[in-house]
Design a protein around this motif. Structure first.
Motif, PDB file in Angstrom:
ATOM      1  N   ALA A   1       0.874  -1.174   0.000  1.00 33.32           N
ATOM      2  CA  ALA A   1       0.000   0.000   0.000  1.00 33.32           C
ATOM      3  C   ALA A   1       0.910   1.222   0.000  1.00 33.32           C
ATOM      4  O   ALA A   1       1.929   1.249   0.702  1.00 33.32           O
ATOM      5  CB  ALA A   1      -0.882   0.001   1.246  1.00 33.32           C
ATOM      6  N   VAL A   2       0.542   2.225  -0.800  1.00 32.08           N
ATOM      7  CA  VAL A   2       1.353   3.429  -0.932  1.00 32.08           C
ATOM      8  C   VAL A   2       0.470   4.639  -0.643  1.00 32.08           C
ATOM      9  O   VAL A   2      -0.670   4.733  -1.132  1.00 32.08           O
ATOM     10  CB  VAL A   2       1.947   3.544  -2.354  1.00 32.08           C
ATOM     11  CG1 VAL A   2       2.798   4.801  -2.493  1.00 32.08           C
ATOM     12  CG2 VAL A   2       2.752   2.294  -2.706  1.00 32.08           C
ATOM     13  N   TRP A   3       1.005   5.560   0.169  1.00 35.33           N
ATOM     14  CA  TRP A   3       0.297   6.789   0.505  1.00 35.33           C
ATOM     15  C   TRP A   3       1.188   7.984   0.203  1.00 35.33           C
ATOM     16  O   TRP A   3       2.358   8.009   0.594  1.00 35.33           O
ATOM     17  CB  TRP A   3      -0.057   6.845   1.990  1.00 35.33           C
ATOM     18  CG  TRP A   3      -0.943   5.746   2.452  1.00 35.33           C
ATOM     19  CD1 TRP A   3      -2.299   5.722   2.432  1.00 35.33           C
ATOM     20  CD2 TRP A   3      -0.533   4.502   3.031  1.00 35.33           C
ATOM     21  NE1 TRP A   3      -2.760   4.535   2.951  1.00 35.33           N
ATOM     22  CE2 TRP A   3      -1.687   3.762   3.334  1.00 35.33           C
ATOM     23  CE3 TRP A   3       0.713   3.929   3.310  1.00 35.33           C
ATOM     24  CZ2 TRP A   3      -1.657   2.512   3.898  1.00 35.33           C
ATOM     25  CZ3 TRP A   3       0.755   2.669   3.871  1.00 35.33           C
ATOM     26  CH2 TRP A   3      -0.417   1.970   4.166  1.00 35.33           C
ATOM     27  N   GLU A   4       0.632   8.981  -0.465  1.00 34.62           N
ATOM     28  CA  GLU A   4       1.336  10.256  -0.665  1.00 34.62           C
ATOM     29  C   GLU A   4       1.190  11.052   0.620  1.00 34.62           C
ATOM     30  O   GLU A   4       0.109  11.103   1.217  1.00 34.62           O
ATOM     31  CB  GLU A   4       0.723  11.032  -1.827  1.00 34.62           C
ATOM     32  CG  GLU A   4       1.076  10.488  -3.186  1.00 34.62           C
ATOM     33  CD  GLU A   4       2.559  10.646  -3.515  1.00 34.62           C
ATOM     34  OE1 GLU A   4       3.195  11.620  -3.051  1.00 34.62           O
ATOM     35  OE2 GLU A   4       3.067   9.790  -4.245  1.00 34.62           O
ATOM     36  N   THR A   5       2.283  11.700   1.043  1.00 29.36           N
ATOM     37  CA  THR A   5       2.238  12.478   2.288  1.00 29.36           C
ATOM     38  C   THR A   5       2.377  13.969   2.040  1.00 29.36           C
ATOM     39  O   THR A   5       2.226  14.755   2.959  1.00 29.36           O
ATOM     40  CB  THR A   5       3.371  12.047   3.241  1.00 29.36           C
ATOM     41  OG1 THR A   5       4.631  12.392   2.649  1.00 29.36           O
ATOM     42  CG2 THR A   5       3.303  10.568   3.545  1.00 29.36           C
ATOM     43  N   GLY A   6       2.681  14.365   0.816  1.00 29.17           N
ATOM     44  CA  GLY A   6       2.969  15.762   0.542  1.00 29.17           C
ATOM     45  C   GLY A   6       4.467  16.015   0.554  1.00 29.17           C
ATOM     46  O   GLY A   6       4.969  16.927  -0.087  1.00 29.17           O
TER      47      GLY A   6
END
Length: 145
Positions: A15-20
């Protein structure tokens, strides 16, 4: 929003999440070495699609109500499978996407994981059953589950 990917090197779905400030990732499932790549990629794509719909539902709570959520959970566990080459669509993006993930798990499971049953059958619970007085959506009726 979570996106999902197949990490061939680690034999995992991540799972991949963009954090800014960049992206973070975490393994969410191991993929057995005997699994073939195409169904695992389809599973990652289907999971990303479901995640997108759930994110939109989070940002606009009126998009998904409790009945859709219950039907989506049912679709994950017992997805509708094609019958004579025809695949039933529910007309609810959340429910349809959940069925897609369930089918993808089943497809990959048939090769590697214990997953949903691969038996081909009619859609669950005969959704437009005359027994409950419902008619087909084309006739203006509502599904009966």
């Amino acid at each position: 929003m979570t996106t999902y990917a197949y990490d061939r090197t680690a034999s995992s779905i991540i799972a991949v999440w963009e954090t800014g400030a960049g992206a973070v990732a975490k393994r969410v499932a191991r993929v057995p070495s005997r699994a073939t790549e195409p169904p695992v990629l389809r599973l990652a794509k289907a999971m990303t699609g479901l995640s997108s719909i759930l994110w939109h539902a989070y940002t606009d709570p009126h998009l998904v109500g409790p009945p859709s959520a219950r039907l989506a959970l049912r679709g994950l566990r017992h997805p509708d499978l094609p019958l004579d080459g025809v695949l039933m669509r529910r007309g609810d993006p959340l429910v349809d996407s959940a069925h897609e993930v369930g089918r993808a798990v089943g497809e990959a499971g048939a090769r590697a994981w214990p997953g949903p049953s691969r038996r081909r059958s009619r859609p669950s619970a005969r959704p437009w059953s005359a027994r409950c007085g419902a008619t087909s959506p084309a006739a203006g009726g509502r599904p009966c589950f």
